[in-house]
Design a protein around this motif. Structure first.
Motif, PDB file in Angstrom:
ATOM      1  N   LYS A 161      50.801  45.754  44.974  1.00 39.09           N
ATOM      2  CA  LYS A 161      49.556  45.836  45.727  1.00 39.09           C
ATOM      3  C   LYS A 161      49.732  45.245  47.126  1.00 39.09           C
ATOM      4  O   LYS A 161      49.134  45.713  48.108  1.00 39.09           O
ATOM      5  CB  LYS A 161      48.453  45.080  44.978  1.00 39.09           C
ATOM      6  N   VAL A 173      43.483  42.880  40.085  1.00 40.30           N
ATOM      7  CA  VAL A 173      44.308  43.239  41.257  1.00 40.30           C
ATOM      8  C   VAL A 173      43.369  43.673  42.383  1.00 40.30           C
ATOM      9  O   VAL A 173      42.249  44.073  42.157  1.00 40.30           O
ATOM     10  CB  VAL A 173      45.311  44.374  40.951  1.00 40.30           C
ATOM     11  N   ARG A 179      50.554  43.040  41.166  1.00 40.05           N
ATOM     12  CA  ARG A 179      50.017  42.325  42.324  1.00 40.05           C
ATOM     13  C   ARG A 179      50.986  42.350  43.495  1.00 40.05           C
ATOM     14  O   ARG A 179      50.567  42.464  44.656  1.00 40.05           O
ATOM     15  CB  ARG A 179      49.681  40.890  41.920  1.00 40.05           C
TER      16      ARG A 179
END
Length: 322
Positions: free
Chosen positions: A185, A322, A182
């Protein structure tokens, strides 16, 4: 006639993959589960439920009775303080051993899933051998090592045992590496400053396959991993590539990591981060001698990091993680 397996930790991350693999290979699966556990996967594959936990020696004995192999995967990985780890990982494993040895029809083999954390990081950058004196850094590692000792004691009573030490395990369904996915990301990649740690990794489906092979492999203690030393930068690069991002590398000075761990420890281990976990993060290498690996992961069968990370990222995306 199908072989019978009793699994502890069957509803966990690794356990779920092992359940699928054993059921697919024709094993009859028994699972030690709490009454409140999510058993949808077990029901899907027709597994037999044995209600109990690692304190329920009688339930373990019933589940082990007539089984060919007991796979002991259940463990506590996150807790505040040492006592919960001791109860789950050390005493819990002793209870499993007691139940197995007390079964009327004793299982032939006990397979125990341990961890690189039990032996500690590599020394001087050299992979740590299974015969070296362990130096665990955390309560988790110390109690997994105590679990190994309990399993070895069972060998003196004639039980065949295989102990598998695993490095970081990743793959579909993993929640441990998920926060880092995450962050990447969001284009952030924090890591200790400097050259960064080197580590072995293992894809969860490969570990499940190794656990199944351990039912018939020679008894002993083995490290199981993709036979490649990965610098952490390569792990970050694989995650970024799978997610299509270009994260900013954020170097964390060791003093900052240690200080944050110390403060978190004073405050009760916020987010289960403490000084021990800080030292674990800062260890320069988590590598073990992979002698004997071929019996558990034959050459050419280990999933390469980039492929495993891509499959993990795809699963996360498909499930909205995600």
């Amino acid at each position: 006639m199908s072989r019978i397996a009793l699994i502890t930790g069957a509803t966990g991350f690794v356990g779920g993959h092992l359940v699928r693999r054993l059921a697919g290979a024709g094993w009859h699966v028994r699972a030690l589960v709490r009454a409140t556990s999510d058993t949808r996967l077990l029901d899907e594959v027709g597994a037999e439920r044995i209600v109990g936990d690692l304190d329920a020696t009688d339930a373990i004995r019933r589940g082990a009775d007539g089984a060919d192999t007991v796979f002991h995967l259940a463990a506590l990985t996150i807790a505040r303080g040492e006592a919960p780890f001791v109860r789950a990982n050390a005493q819990g494993t002793r209870n499993v051993v007691q139940g197995v040895l007390g079964a009327t029809r004793r299982p032939r083999r006990l397979v125990y899933l341990s961890s690189y954390a039990a032996c500690g990081p590599a020394r001087h950058g050299r992979p740590r051998g299974t015969d070296e004196t362990p130096e665990p850094l955390t309560a988790y590692g110390r109690t997994k090592l105590q679990g190994e000792a309990a399993v070895r004691e069972a060998e003196r009573d004639g039980l065949q045992a295989a102990i598998l030490r695993a490095p970081p395990v990743y793959g579909p369904g993993d929640t441990a590496l998920l926060p880092y996915f995450r962050l990447v990301k969001r284009r952030l990649a924090p890591a200790p400053a400097g050259p960064g740690p080197r580590t072995h990794m293992v894809f969860v489906e490969d570990l499940a396959a190794a656990l199944v092979r351990a039912a018939d492999a020679p008894p002993g203690t083995w490290a199981v991993a993709e036979p490649v030393e990965h610098p952490w930068s390569a792990v970050v690069g694989a995650i970024a590539g799978a997610l299509g991002t270009r994260p900013v590398r954020v170097p964390l000075p060791p003093a900052l990591v240690r200080g944050a761990g110390t403060v978190a420890g004073w405050m009760g281990g916020l987010g289960v981060f403490n000084r021990e976990k800080a030292e674990e993060m800062l260890a320069p290498a988590w590598l073990c001698d992979l002698a004997g690996l071929d019996a558990l992961l034959p050459p050419g069968t280990a999933t390469p990091l980039a492929e495993g990370i891509a499959r993990t990222a795809r699963w996360y995306q498909e499930h909205g993680w995600v």
